[in-house]
Design a protein around this motif. Structure first.
Motif, PDB file in Angstrom:
ATOM      1  N   CYS A 384       0.833  -1.203   0.000  1.00  0.00           N
ATOM      2  CA  CYS A 384       0.000   0.000   0.000  1.00  0.00           C
ATOM      3  C   CYS A 384       0.868   1.254   0.000  1.00  0.00           C
ATOM      4  CB  CYS A 384      -0.917   0.015   1.221  1.00  0.00           C
ATOM      5  SG  CYS A 384      -2.123  -1.326   1.210  1.00  0.00           S
ATOM      6  N   VAL A 385       0.375   2.252  -0.711  1.00  0.00           N
ATOM      7  CA  VAL A 385       1.084   3.531  -0.802  1.00  0.00           C
ATOM      8  C   VAL A 385       1.284   4.093   0.602  1.00  0.00           C
ATOM      9  CG1 VAL A 385       0.929   5.905  -1.629  1.00  0.00           C
ATOM     10  CG2 VAL A 385       0.274   4.013  -3.126  1.00  0.00           C
ATOM     11  N   ASN A 386       2.515   4.563   0.888  1.00  0.00           N
ATOM     12  CA  ASN A 386       2.921   5.170   2.156  1.00  0.00           C
ATOM     13  C   ASN A 386       2.978   4.178   3.319  1.00  0.00           C
ATOM     14  OD1 ASN A 386       3.215   7.797   1.031  1.00  0.00           O
ATOM     15  ND2 ASN A 386       0.970   8.049   1.142  1.00  0.00           N
ATOM     16  N   ALA A 387       2.834   2.878   3.022  1.00  0.00           N
ATOM     17  CA  ALA A 387       3.058   1.846   4.034  1.00  0.00           C
ATOM     18  C   ALA A 387       4.440   1.247   3.821  1.00  0.00           C
ATOM     19  CB  ALA A 387       1.995   0.755   3.930  1.00  0.00           C
ATOM     20  N   THR A 388       4.983   0.629   4.898  1.00  0.00           N
ATOM     21  CA  THR A 388       6.323   0.053   4.816  1.00  0.00           C
ATOM     22  C   THR A 388       6.242  -1.449   4.964  1.00  0.00           C
ATOM     23  OG1 THR A 388       7.376   2.031   5.699  1.00  0.00           O
ATOM     24  CG2 THR A 388       8.607  -0.027   5.887  1.00  0.00           C
ATOM     25  N   ALA A 389       6.898  -2.162   4.054  1.00  0.00           N
ATOM     26  CA  ALA A 389       6.943  -3.628   4.094  1.00  0.00           C
ATOM     27  C   ALA A 389       8.367  -4.074   4.367  1.00  0.00           C
ATOM     28  CB  ALA A 389       6.460  -4.215   2.768  1.00  0.00           C
ATOM     29  N   GLY A 390       8.486  -5.255   4.975  1.00  0.00           N
ATOM     30  CA  GLY A 390       9.801  -5.815   5.250  1.00  0.00           C
ATOM     31  C   GLY A 390      10.101  -5.813   6.731  1.00  0.00           C
ATOM     32  N   PRO A 391      11.367  -6.119   7.109  1.00  0.00           N
ATOM     33  CA  PRO A 391      12.467  -6.192   6.144  1.00  0.00           C
ATOM     34  C   PRO A 391      12.624  -7.559   5.497  1.00  0.00           C
ATOM     35  CG  PRO A 391      13.319  -6.431   8.364  1.00  0.00           C
ATOM     36  CD  PRO A 391      11.838  -6.207   8.497  1.00  0.00           C
ATOM     37  N   ASN A 392      13.029  -7.550   4.206  1.00  0.00           N
ATOM     38  CA  ASN A 392      13.624  -8.702   3.550  1.00  0.00           C
ATOM     39  C   ASN A 392      15.144  -8.497   3.601  1.00  0.00           C
ATOM     40  OD1 ASN A 392      11.040  -9.502   3.105  1.00  0.00           O
ATOM     41  ND2 ASN A 392      10.998  -8.997   0.926  1.00  0.00           N
ATOM     42  N   ASN A 393      15.920  -9.462   3.115  1.00  0.00           N
ATOM     43  CA  ASN A 393      17.364  -9.280   3.231  1.00  0.00           C
ATOM     44  C   ASN A 393      18.106 -10.019   2.131  1.00  0.00           C
ATOM     45  OD1 ASN A 393      18.518 -12.035   4.380  1.00  0.00           O
ATOM     46  ND2 ASN A 393      16.583 -11.625   5.478  1.00  0.00           N
ATOM     47  N   PHE A 394      19.344  -9.610   1.932  1.00  0.00           N
ATOM     48  CA  PHE A 394      20.283 -10.352   1.079  1.00  0.00           C
ATOM     49  C   PHE A 394      21.662 -10.248   1.737  1.00  0.00           C
ATOM     50  CE2 PHE A 394      20.344  -6.012  -0.523  1.00  0.00           C
ATOM     51  CZ  PHE A 394      21.694  -5.743  -0.740  1.00  0.00           C
ATOM     52  N   SER A 438      31.765 -10.563   4.412  1.00  0.00           N
ATOM     53  CA  SER A 438      30.377 -11.048   4.391  1.00  0.00           C
ATOM     54  C   SER A 438      29.531 -10.113   5.243  1.00  0.00           C
ATOM     55  CB  SER A 438      30.288 -12.481   4.950  1.00  0.00           C
ATOM     56  OG  SER A 438      28.945 -12.921   4.951  1.00  0.00           O
ATOM     57  N   GLN A 439      28.412  -9.702   4.695  1.00  0.00           N
ATOM     58  CA  GLN A 439      27.549  -8.785   5.426  1.00  0.00           C
ATOM     59  C   GLN A 439      26.094  -8.991   4.991  1.00  0.00           C
ATOM     60  OE1 GLN A 439      28.138  -6.310   7.964  1.00  0.00           O
ATOM     61  NE2 GLN A 439      25.909  -6.613   7.987  1.00  0.00           N
ATOM     62  N   GLN A 440      25.224  -9.172   5.972  1.00  0.00           N
ATOM     63  CA  GLN A 440      23.783  -9.274   5.674  1.00  0.00           C
ATOM     64  C   GLN A 440      23.198  -7.874   5.652  1.00  0.00           C
ATOM     65  OE1 GLN A 440      21.450 -11.508   8.555  1.00  0.00           O
ATOM     66  NE2 GLN A 440      20.111 -12.276   6.942  1.00  0.00           N
ATOM     67  N   VAL A 441      22.410  -7.586   4.619  1.00  0.00           N
ATOM     68  CA  VAL A 441      21.786  -6.278   4.454  1.00  0.00           C
ATOM     69  C   VAL A 441      20.273  -6.466   4.509  1.00  0.00           C
ATOM     70  CG1 VAL A 441      21.456  -4.299   2.917  1.00  0.00           C
ATOM     71  CG2 VAL A 441      23.703  -5.401   3.100  1.00  0.00           C
ATOM     72  N   PHE A 442      19.611  -5.669   5.354  1.00  0.00           N
ATOM     73  CA  PHE A 442      18.160  -5.722   5.501  1.00  0.00           C
ATOM     74  C   PHE A 442      17.545  -4.570   4.724  1.00  0.00           C
ATOM     75  CE2 PHE A 442      19.962  -7.943   9.033  1.00  0.00           C
ATOM     76  CZ  PHE A 442      19.140  -9.064   9.183  1.00  0.00           C
ATOM     77  N   VAL A 443      16.412  -4.858   4.052  1.00  0.00           N
ATOM     78  CA  VAL A 443      15.813  -3.897   3.125  1.00  0.00           C
ATOM     79  C   VAL A 443      14.338  -3.736   3.459  1.00  0.00           C
ATOM     80  CG1 VAL A 443      15.412  -3.316   0.697  1.00  0.00           C
ATOM     81  CG2 VAL A 443      17.399  -4.728   1.349  1.00  0.00           C
ATOM     82  N   LYS A 444      13.881  -2.490   3.487  1.00  0.00           N
ATOM     83  CA  LYS A 444      12.449  -2.183   3.623  1.00  0.00           C
ATOM     84  C   LYS A 444      11.985  -1.443   2.373  1.00  0.00           C
ATOM     85  CE  LYS A 444      11.990  -2.072   8.658  1.00  0.00           C
ATOM     86  NZ  LYS A 444      11.566  -1.263   9.841  1.00  0.00           N
ATOM     87  N   PHE A 445      10.669  -1.563   2.092  1.00  0.00           N
ATOM     88  CA  PHE A 445      10.086  -0.977   0.880  1.00  0.00           C
ATOM     89  C   PHE A 445       8.943  -0.072   1.297  1.00  0.00           C
ATOM     90  CE2 PHE A 445       6.975  -1.843  -2.773  1.00  0.00           C
ATOM     91  CZ  PHE A 445       7.433  -0.773  -3.524  1.00  0.00           C
ATOM     92  N   THR A 446       9.010   1.220   0.860  1.00  0.00           N
ATOM     93  CA  THR A 446       7.985   2.208   1.209  1.00  0.00           C
ATOM     94  C   THR A 446       7.566   2.939  -0.055  1.00  0.00           C
ATOM     95  OG1 THR A 446       9.028   2.498   3.370  1.00  0.00           O
ATOM     96  CG2 THR A 446       7.379   4.135   2.715  1.00  0.00           C
ATOM     97  N   PRO A 447       6.530   2.452  -0.782  1.00  0.00           N
ATOM     98  CA  PRO A 447       6.103   3.148  -1.999  1.00  0.00           C
ATOM     99  C   PRO A 447       5.329   4.421  -1.649  1.00  0.00           C
ATOM    100  CG  PRO A 447       4.649   1.288  -1.552  1.00  0.00           C
ATOM    101  CD  PRO A 447       5.736   1.226  -0.523  1.00  0.00           C
TER     102      PRO A 447
END
Length: 873
Positions: A384-394, A438-447
């Motif tokens: 949803c617009v202006n909502a934040t999802a995650g975190p996912n990671n790589f 080696s480093q884990q990076v966490f990602v959030k998505f905010t459209p």
């Protein structure tokens, strides 16, 4: 590796030489392998510190017991003074057994002493020790030694006499009970070491009636007064949790055992570390507990760890008893130079004389060109617009990197952090020193807009070529998700529709409800709408009414937010068919043909009908009306508007034949299933009801008989009278019928004449109508006897009239009756043949006779003759 296997085989061989290797946990193993005061060698004074301190003396020996003959022993004097203790790991589990073994030699010179305790366990230690348990008592009686045990200051002594200046093995068992008394037992052995408690036999003494301590954390030696206390030498104190812990055989040396293998680590870049491998390390009959086993790598190319986190060239494995349970040890390869590299991992300590080693090997490889790599990032889907999802990671990985920062991002709509709960920024700058990374990076998505945000996250730095990590996601203002559940509470005209909002979408729900229709597959938005307002955790419902009975309806659930309207799949339900109920119809019984009964009735009812007419009938012989006084017809059609229905139906019965008219009146219409209302009646053509009366005024030759009709039956009476016979129980209709013509108010009578004197007759009344002849009950009467002698009745007699004559006391036979005039002429003659003993006869006088005197003469051939005059006029 051959060396490892040889050592394991040796350990197994040694283990097979004695059962005491299998132990639980040894808490204390004190052999006094030192000289001087105990307080200078790990013990603490808790009473009388510095006064007559407890010190070492010559050690004791006892064949077959580990610890025997090692070091010195402690002298527990009888002059009072210092009491000492040492602590161990506290034990406080309900039901836990604690075992103690010690060597004891009584060296007191006295021949008699009342005794005191010299040793105890308890909850305490250090400078303060006041909570005691398992007190070991010693006394001397007539130079014989007795040992006792108790949790209190009152001892329970054994009865066996032991010798002074003799070394004995004492074993104490103490059981922790957090809810009651704490049993304690004592065994005393002059020789041998029982391998198990079962083989030790019955204790020398047991005390089960005293309470000790729920926590046992220390052991103490006590010096009592010279008046009571007995001087004793104590050695080889062992405390454990099992019998085997405190009875180790002196023939089994300490040992370490390695289980598992370390494989070739293969090629590893110089300056980096391989993944770790591990083996299991265990020990038996270890000495010096508590202590540590030291694990050492032979060179810097290999590192060891006791937790798989901190690695170095050496690490330690602690042990708290003579037994080390299998413990994991990790090894990794950290090549310092290129080429094949070898080494050994040694395990030493615990009294083991020879280190147990493991060979290790790997190959060091010169690093190649710096390379960055990264795992995949799971897509975020629609958010949803202006909502934040995650975190996912790589995870970013690097090899042969140069020192310098690694940068991540930016990419519009996405933010980054190095921890899942950390601060997220539009891009990351990650310092690193080069080499392997080696480093884990966490990602959030905010459209912020309804669009696709698919793109690549740039990862660069460390002297390597930059790489991209694909990121996918889209912003949206999604409509709700809704499903429908089956309809409930279905009646003929109502139902409850049920729905579930499974996802509210990207904005608040503004409206929700249902659409329904009689058309299968009706388009969304075209049905009849019912709005619901009872949303509870997504579940809602709405009732609908005014439905057609026995009809299939189709419905969908819907929900609306600012993102649009969503509809569920279509469901259907069928309303119940109407049901007509009826009260019973009272039976009509027997009704005369072609007559009409009074009206009976039944009541029809229903909770919901269609608007079609209700039809009642037909049923032969019956007619119907909605009014008790209305017009009755063979079939009744009742108009009604549908819905609730109540109607009284009136019924009349008109039979036209003599038969049963039992049957079912059909009731149909209103969309309901046809029902039947039972009707019963019969058509009859019943005869009159007649009663036989009495016989009155009987004479020798006549009587009057009466009868009564109490009901005409189904038609008027056409004739009535009396039927009689001289035969008893003669059949109805088989007698002589004498009609009566004097019927008045149902009463009638007849007079019978010409009867036989002194004779019983039988009679019954009868009445005839269109239904036949009915008869009364059979009655009887008897005529009077004739008078004696010759009797002429009705004198003077009339010419041409009836002459009645009687004569009794005759003999049956042939008789002649003659009428003789005064001239002696026979003017009339009548022959009579008698089968009875009397004559009672009537005959007609000739009309031609003259008036005057006549004689009646009766005679027979046997000279019988009798006569009597009479007048004729």
């Amino acid at each position: 590796m051959k060396k490892i296997y040889i050592q394991i085989i040796l350990v197994f061989f040694i283990s097979g030489m004695g059962s005491t290797l299998v132990q639980g946990q040894q808490l204390v193993n004190e052999n006094f392998n030192f000289s001087g005061a105990l307080t200078a060698n790990g013990w603490m004074a808790h009473s009388g510190a510095g006064t007559n301190p407890v010190s070492t003396t010559t050690g004791l020996t006892y064949a077959g017991l580990s610890g025997s003959g090692i070091g010195n022993a402690a002298l527990v004097d009888n002059a009072g003074g210092e009491d000492v203790n040492r602590t161990f790991t506290p034990q406080n589990t309900d039901g836990q057994n604690i075992y103690v073994s010690l060597l004891v030699n009584v060296t007191d010179a006295a021949t008699d002493k009342t005794g005191d305790y010299i040793f105890h366990l308890g909850d305490g230690g250090g400078a303060s020790f006041t909570l005691f348990a398992a007190r070991l008592y010693v006394k001397i009686t007539a130079s014989a030694v007795n040992f006792g045990i108790s949790n209190t200051s009152t001892a329970t002594y054994g009865t066996t006499n032991f010798a002074k200046n003799t070394t004995y093995l004492l074993i104490i068992k103490y059981s922790i009970s957090t809810t009651g008394n704490d049993p304690v037992s004592l065994w005393v052995f002059p020789s041998g070491v029982p391998a198990t408690e079962a083989t030790a036999g019955v204790p020398q003494v047991s005390n089960t009636g005293t309470s000790g301590q729920n926590t046992i954390s220390g052991v103490a030696l006590r010096q009592g007064s010279s008046a009571n206390s007995v001087q004793t030498v104590v050695d080889a104190i062992k405390i454990g949790l099992t019998w085997a812990d405190v009875t180790p055989s002196s023939t089994v040396p300490p040992s370490l055992t390695v289980t598992g293998t370390i494989n070739d680590f293969g090629n590893v870049f110089i300056g980096s570390s391989s993944p770790s491998q591990s083996y299991m390390l265990s020990g038996a009959n270890l000495t010096g507990a508590p202590g540590v086993i030291t694990v050492t790598a032979s060179n810097a190319n290999f590192q060891v760890s006791n937790n798989n986190v901190t690695f170095g060239t050496t690490t330690t494995i602690p042990y708290t008893s003579a037994t080390l349970s299998p413990t994991q040890v990790w090894v990794r390869f950290t090549p310092q130079t290129s080429g094949p590299l070898t080494g050994t991992i040694s395990n030493t300590g615990g009294g083991v004389s020879t280190a147990v080693t493991i060979s290790v090997n790997g190959t060091g490889v010169v690093p190649i060109t710096p390379v960055l790599g990264a795992g995949a990032l799971t897509g975020f889907g629609s958010v949803c617009v202006n909502a934040t999802a995650g975190p996912n990671n790589f995870t970013i990985s690097g090899t042969n990197l140069t020192a310098g920062n690694i940068t991540v991002g930016p990419l519009a709509g996405f933010s980054f952090s190095t921890s899942s709960g950390g601060i997220y920024t539009a891009s990351l700058t990650l310092p690193q020193t080069g080499g392997t990374y080696s480093q884990q990076v966490f990602v959030k998505f905010t459209p912020t807009a309804s669009q696709s945000y698919n793109g690549n996250i740039s990862v660069a730095g460390g002297g390597a070529a930059s790489i991209n990590v694909a990121a996918t996601g889209s912003g949206g203002n999604t409509a709700p998700a809704v499903t429908s559940n089956p309809a409930t509470l279905i009646t003929t005209t109502t139902a409850t529709l049920n729905g579930v909002i499974t996802d509210v979408g990207c904005s608040a729900i503004s409206s929700y409800g249902f659409e329904y229709s009689l058309s299968n597959g009706f388009p969304n938005g075209s049905g009849m709408v019912v709005i619901a307002s009872n949303n509870t955790s997504g579940n809602y419902s709405a009732g609908i009414s005014g439905l057609l009975p026995a009809s299939t309806y189709y419905f969908i659930a819907f929900a609306i937010n600012s993102g649009g309207t969503s509809y569920s799949i279509q469901r259907s339900f069928t309303t119940l068919a109407p049901v007509i109920a009826s009260t019973p119809l009272t039976a009509f019984g027997s009704i005369c043909l072609n007559t009409t009964s009074a009206a009976n009735s039944f009541t029809l009812s229903s909770t919901g009908l269609s608007t079609s007419n209700i039809v009642v009938g037909p049923l032969a012989g019956y007619s119907f009306s909605t009014s008790a006084t209305g017009s009755f017809t063979p079939t009744l059609s009742i108009t009604q508007p549908g819905g609730v229905f109540n109607q009284v139906v009136y019924v009349k019965f008109t039979p036209t034949s003599e038969q049963s008219y039992n049957g079912n009146i059909p009731v149909s219409g209103g969309g309901a299933t046809t029902i039947s209302v039972g009707a019963s009646g019969s058509g009859v053509n019943s005869p009159a009801i007649v009663n036989t009366g009495t016989a009155t005024a009987p004479t020798p030759n006549s009587v009057t008989l009466s009868g009564t009709t109490t009901g005409n039956g189904c038609s008027s009476v056409t004739s009535q009278g009396i039927e009689y016979s001289s035969i008893n129980n003669f059949g109805a209709g088989q007698g002589i019928k004498v009609p009566a013509t004097n019927l008045t108010a149902g009463n009638f009578s007849v007079t019978l004449s010409g009867l036989v004197q002194n004779t019983t007759y039988y009679f019954r009344a009868y009445a005839t109508n269109g239904g036949g002849t009915a008869y009364g009950t059979l009655q009887s009467f008897t005529t009077a006897s004739i008078p004696p002698g010759l009797v002429i009745y009705g004198s003077p007699a009339l010419r041409g009239g009836n002459l009645h004559v009687s004569l009794d006391n005759l003999t049956p036979g042939h008789y002649t009756m003659k009428v003789v005039n005064i001239a002696g002429q026979v003017v009339f003659q009548r022959d009579v043949i008698l089968q009875v003993n009397f004559i009672d006869d009537n005959f007609t006088l000739p009309y031609r006779l003259m008036t005057g005197l006549y004689i009646l003469r009766i005679e027979n051939t046997a000279n019988f003759k009798v006569s009597k005059p009479f007048m004729v006029r």
